[in-house]
Design an enzyme around this catalytic site. Structure first.
Site, PDB file in Angstrom:
ATOM      1  N   ALA A 197       0.856  -1.200   0.000  1.00 46.94           N
ATOM      2  CA  ALA A 197       0.000   0.000   0.000  1.00 46.94           C
ATOM      3  C   ALA A 197       0.885   1.241   0.000  1.00 46.94           C
ATOM      4  O   ALA A 197       1.878   1.326   0.717  1.00 46.94           O
ATOM      5  CB  ALA A 197      -0.907  -0.012   1.222  1.00 46.94           C
ATOM      6  N   SER A 230       2.522  -2.446   4.192  1.00 51.35           N
ATOM      7  CA  SER A 230       2.603  -0.999   3.974  1.00 51.35           C
ATOM      8  C   SER A 230       3.915  -0.658   3.300  1.00 51.35           C
ATOM      9  O   SER A 230       4.904  -1.375   3.461  1.00 51.35           O
ATOM     10  CB  SER A 230       2.531  -0.258   5.302  1.00 51.35           C
ATOM     11  OG  SER A 230       3.758  -0.395   5.994  1.00 51.35           O
ATOM     12  N   ASP A 231       3.937   0.429   2.547  1.00 49.20           N
ATOM     13  CA  ASP A 231       5.235   0.962   2.149  1.00 49.20           C
ATOM     14  C   ASP A 231       5.923   1.412   3.436  1.00 49.20           C
ATOM     15  O   ASP A 231       5.275   1.588   4.480  1.00 49.20           O
ATOM     16  CB  ASP A 231       5.098   2.110   1.142  1.00 49.20           C
ATOM     17  CG  ASP A 231       6.429   2.375   0.414  1.00 49.20           C
ATOM     18  OD1 ASP A 231       7.469   1.831   0.860  1.00 49.20           O
ATOM     19  OD2 ASP A 231       6.440   3.116  -0.586  1.00 49.20           O
ATOM     20  N   TRP A 232       7.213   1.594   3.336  1.00 48.08           N
ATOM     21  CA  TRP A 232       8.016   1.819   4.545  1.00 48.08           C
ATOM     22  C   TRP A 232       7.648   3.144   5.243  1.00 48.08           C
ATOM     23  O   TRP A 232       7.842   4.219   4.679  1.00 48.08           O
ATOM     24  CB  TRP A 232       9.496   1.758   4.178  1.00 48.08           C
ATOM     25  CG  TRP A 232      10.065   0.366   4.294  1.00 48.08           C
ATOM     26  CD1 TRP A 232      11.228   0.023   4.929  1.00 48.08           C
ATOM     27  CD2 TRP A 232       9.518  -0.873   3.794  1.00 48.08           C
ATOM     28  NE1 TRP A 232      11.418  -1.349   4.860  1.00 48.08           N
ATOM     29  CE2 TRP A 232      10.391  -1.919   4.176  1.00 48.08           C
ATOM     30  CE3 TRP A 232       8.365  -1.224   3.105  1.00 48.08           C
ATOM     31  CZ2 TRP A 232      10.161  -3.260   3.878  1.00 48.08           C
ATOM     32  CZ3 TRP A 232       8.132  -2.568   2.799  1.00 48.08           C
ATOM     33  CH2 TRP A 232       9.019  -3.546   3.176  1.00 48.08           C
ATOM     34  N   ALA A 234       4.585   4.082   5.854  1.00 47.17           N
ATOM     35  CA  ALA A 234       3.395   4.673   5.226  1.00 47.17           C
ATOM     36  C   ALA A 234       2.173   4.647   6.143  1.00 47.17           C
ATOM     37  O   ALA A 234       1.162   5.255   5.821  1.00 47.17           O
ATOM     38  CB  ALA A 234       3.068   3.929   3.931  1.00 47.17           C
TER      39      ALA A 234
END
Ligand code: BGC
Length: 764
Positions: A197, A230-232, A234
């Site tokens: 995401a 999740s993206d890092w 995010a």
């Protein structure tokens, strides 16, 4: 050994469950020793393996174990070769197995909305169909090795500016028709282990907290079975994200989000079942890794390097080749100019930046490729790290070009011009690269320009370069690929997966990129890339799908297996292509579909199928395509589904979006009606378009002593214009006006009754 997920969930404490919902550190999940649950490891992606070395800073950028650096996204996409992408994926999967990595963070498949987006060098294309097809192949390749993928960045993540806070505002059709189908294709055709995401908000809600994206569309509509990560960094609110469908928060943050999950369950704000669902998905990931782990996996570095070379050769795009200047004759003197020939740029900056196993230097490969045949000279031309004109280096370059039969200038974008983290400010190459090309052109007409860049550049010198090779950021073997193409060892066969505008201002998003105050409005809507240049009839510098070959191809004999079908059927399209030139080569045949007449605004044409074929000189082949409902459909916001409007469609076969060579027409009939709602404010015209409505309008108007057709015939109307005007005015009058103008013949109750009758008739 596999985990018994149900049993484990029954045995876990709430705290243990929550602990599985976020990472241990930057690259792994938390193990639970008490229950024998191991950790799951992942690394970037997307065009190779970036596994940090022990003791590296957390992000690991610049400190990773050497691994094959494959060509970047634009080249992978420009191959238009699904098999090749599967091979690249499978090789990266092998490398991951050998490194003990369970999942690769990629592919990165966001749509190239603007050529200025800093990370375009990771992404594939401006076209969603091409993106989805290629992404699925890449994923299937990686996962065939028992290694997971994380398709990123879901969704509408198309810029670097304020990437963690910007709200991408996009209308529903554009979301469905442009920004989601790449992900949809990846999910439906390849079931990636995870989806990542994105950082940004979509229509007001963070992508990580967006139930519409993460649950309704991804799982319920597309049938996604994996986990959402999740993206890092995010994640905004961990509990909201979990409830929306975000299973794993990355990277680890000392369990801060986990505590919030525990508290929310204790306070009754989150159900245990919701947590269990996320835990179940994370444990399934671990099971997949356990099932597939191969502790003795090895791979052949040289083999991977050779594959990287082949892919680069197949994806570089010959943009221009006046009078067949290329391939180079293996004789005479050639001046190679530009530091990029000796110090190549072959990948982009940021989380995808890896340490290669070796680097093929273009200058060395050129010299070796025609040693003893061509007399080579080299001049640096510019200093790559300095953004300034160097008179001495330029003069040296001019002298060497003057004394040669050909000059090859290596130019493009230095690292500082494009990277993850920031967008480009303009679409130009450094001024001193452009000026160098102009100066060399003044003394050497046989000028070849080799470009190294991750995204389109303006080419003010285009009229002065006879040949241009778009080498993009071609991975560690790019040098060999460039030499192979220039020397004719390989016949170029890549085609652009994006439009090159003449200048940045021509790009449809230009006025609304990258937005203001944490909001970017996608006002160009559906008109992204070639869809815009087609609609506006604006010539681009190089169109989507363009790419030259050293041979030539002839298209003929387009046939359809039927000329009429319903939206439940498919149509088979056959096109014959012949190699009419002197070299063996590959052609990418593109099939576009155009809705001849539509009640909604649609792009002039859209890519719906493609095929890359190899032909010997003189050889011809029939290529078969099958088009289904989706090829003719648009996303209908009333039906909340893909819909084909009955009517004629053109099927266009071409060598690029701007070079359509064959056309056929087919009639497609819809089996689904779009429900109509009639209210007092529906117009007389709206009602008249419906067969039942038309009859009723006729009756009412006759009852009132008038009819739309009589209005047209009105004797008092003294000109055709007045008659037309009156008819149009009547058409656009809301039904309620009939009450006011009926002089008592008609009242509100009667009108409501009639409208009710029409609706029930339509629905029955
Ligand atoms: C990037 C991701 C990447 C992650 C881990 C993020 O900043 O957006 O694409 O996978 O970092 O490096």
């Amino acid at each position: 050994m596999k985990l018994d997920i149900d049993k484990l969930i029954a045995e876990m404490t709430l705290e243990e469950k929550a602990s599985l919902c976020s990472g241990l550190d930057f690259w792994s999940t938390k193990p639970i020793e008490r229950l024998g649950i191991p950790s799951f490891t992942m690394t970037d992606g997307p065009h190779g393996l970036r596994k940090p070395i022990p003791g590296a800073p957390e992000h690991g950028i610049g400190y990773s174990e050497p691994s094959t650096c494959f060509p970047t996204g634009p080249i992978l996409a420009a191959t238009w070769d699904k098999e090749l992408l599967e091979q690249v994926g499978s090789s990266i999967g092998k490398a991951a197995q050998a490194a003990g990595v369970n999942m690769v963070l990629g592919p990165a498949i966001n749509i190239k909305r603007s050529p200025l987006s800093g990370r375009n060098f990771e992404y594939y294309s401006e076209d969603p169909y091409l993106t989805g097809e290629l992404a699925a192949s890449f994923i299937n390749g990686v996962q065939s090795q028992g290694v997971g993928t994380s398709v990123k960045h879901y969704a509408v993540h198309n810029q670097e500016y304020r990437r963690m806070s910007v709200d991408a505002v996009v209308d529903e059709r554009t979301l469905r028709e442009i920004y989601l189908p790449g992900f949809e294709g990846a999910v439906k055709d390849a079931q990636p282990w995870t989806i990542m995401a994105a950082y940004n908000k979509v229509n007001g809600t963070y992508a990580t907290e967006n139930p519409y994206l993460l649950t309704d569309i991804l799982r319920e509509e597309w049938g996604f079975e994996g986990a959402v990560i999740s993206d890092w960094m995010a994640v905004n609110e961990r509990v909201v994200a979990l409830a929306a469908g975000l299973d794993l928060e990355m990277p680890g943050n000392g369990g801060y989000g986990d505590q919030k999950i525990v508290k929310a369950v204790q306070e009754g704000k989150l159900s245990v079942e919701q947590v269990d669902q996320a835990v179940e998905r994370v444990l399934s990931l671990i099971n997949k890794a356990l099932d597939n782990s191969n502790s003795i996996a090895v791979y052949d570095k040289e083999e991977h390097h050779q594959l990287a070379r082949r892919v680069a050769t197949e994806g570089m795009v010959l943009l221009k080749n006046e009078n067949g200047l290329l391939p180079l004759q293996k004789t005479g003197r050639v001046a190679v100019i530009g530091e990029m020939a000796k110090n190549p740029r072959y990948q982009g900056g940021g989380s995808s930046h890896m340490i290669p196993t070796q680097i093929d230097v273009p200058w060395e490969k050129l010299v070796a490729g025609a040693a003893g045949q061509i007399e080579w000279s080299y001049a640096q031309g510019y200093e790559l790290v300095k953004d300034e004109w160097n008179e001495e280096l330029v003069n040296e370059a001019i002298r060497s070009a003057q004394h040669a039969d050909y000059a090859i200038v290596f130019a493009g974008l230095p690292e500082l011009y494009e990277s993850e983290g920031f967008d480009r400010e303009h679409m130009r190459m450094p001024d001193h690269h452009n000026r160098l090309i102009e100066e060399v052109a003044k003394v050497q007409p046989n000028l070849i320009v080799v470009l190294s860049n991750g995204s389109p550049v303006e080419m003010p010198w285009i009229g002065h370069a006879k040949a241009i090779l778009e080498a993009y950021l071609g991975g560690q073997a790019a040098g060999s690929a460039i030499a192979d193409i220039l020397l004719g060892e390989a016949n170029p066969c890549g085609k652009l997966a994006e439009t090159f505008p003449e200048q940045a201002e021509h790009n449809p998003s230009h006025f609304n990129f990258p937005g203001h105050n944490d909001e970017v409005v996608y006002r160009e809507g559906l008109l992204v890339g070639y869809r815009y240049y087609d609609a506006k009839k604006i010539k681009s510098l190089f169109p989507f799908g363009h790419g030259l070959s050293y041979t030539s191809f002839e298209y003929s004999g387009m046939r359809l297996d039927k000329t009429q079908l319903t939206d439940q059927e498919t149509v088979k399209v056959v096109v014959s292509v012949k190699n009419t030139g002197p070299f063996a080569g590959k052609e990418i045949v593109q099939l576009y579909v155009r809705d001849v007449k539509s009640s909604v605004a649609r792009p002039a044409k859209e890519l719906k199928a493609f095929s890359k074929i190899y032909l010997e000189p003189g050889e011809a082949k029939d290529i078969e395509f099958v088009l289904d409902k989706r090829a003719f459909a648009y996303y209908n916001t009333i039906l909340k589904d893909w819909h084909v409007e009955s009517g004629e469609f053109e099927i266009l076969a071409g060598a690029s979006s701007d070079n359509i060579l064959l056309t056929a027409t087919v009639q497609v009939d819809s089996t689904v009606a779009v429900p109509k709602r009639f209210t007092r404010n529906s117009t007389i015209g709206d009602l008249s378009e419906d067969p039942i409505g038309a009859k009723i309008v006729q009756q009412i108007m006759q009852g009132m002593g008038q009819s739309p057709s009589e209005a047209e015939k009105d004797e008092s109307a003294d000109s055709e214009t007045t008659r037309k005007m009156m008819a149009e005015i009547v058409k656009s009058m809301p039904m309620r006006t009939l009450v006011a103008t009926s002089k008592g013949a008609f009242d509100d109750q009667k009108l409501d009754y009639i409208l009710g009758q029409i609706e029930s008739n339509i629905r029955s």
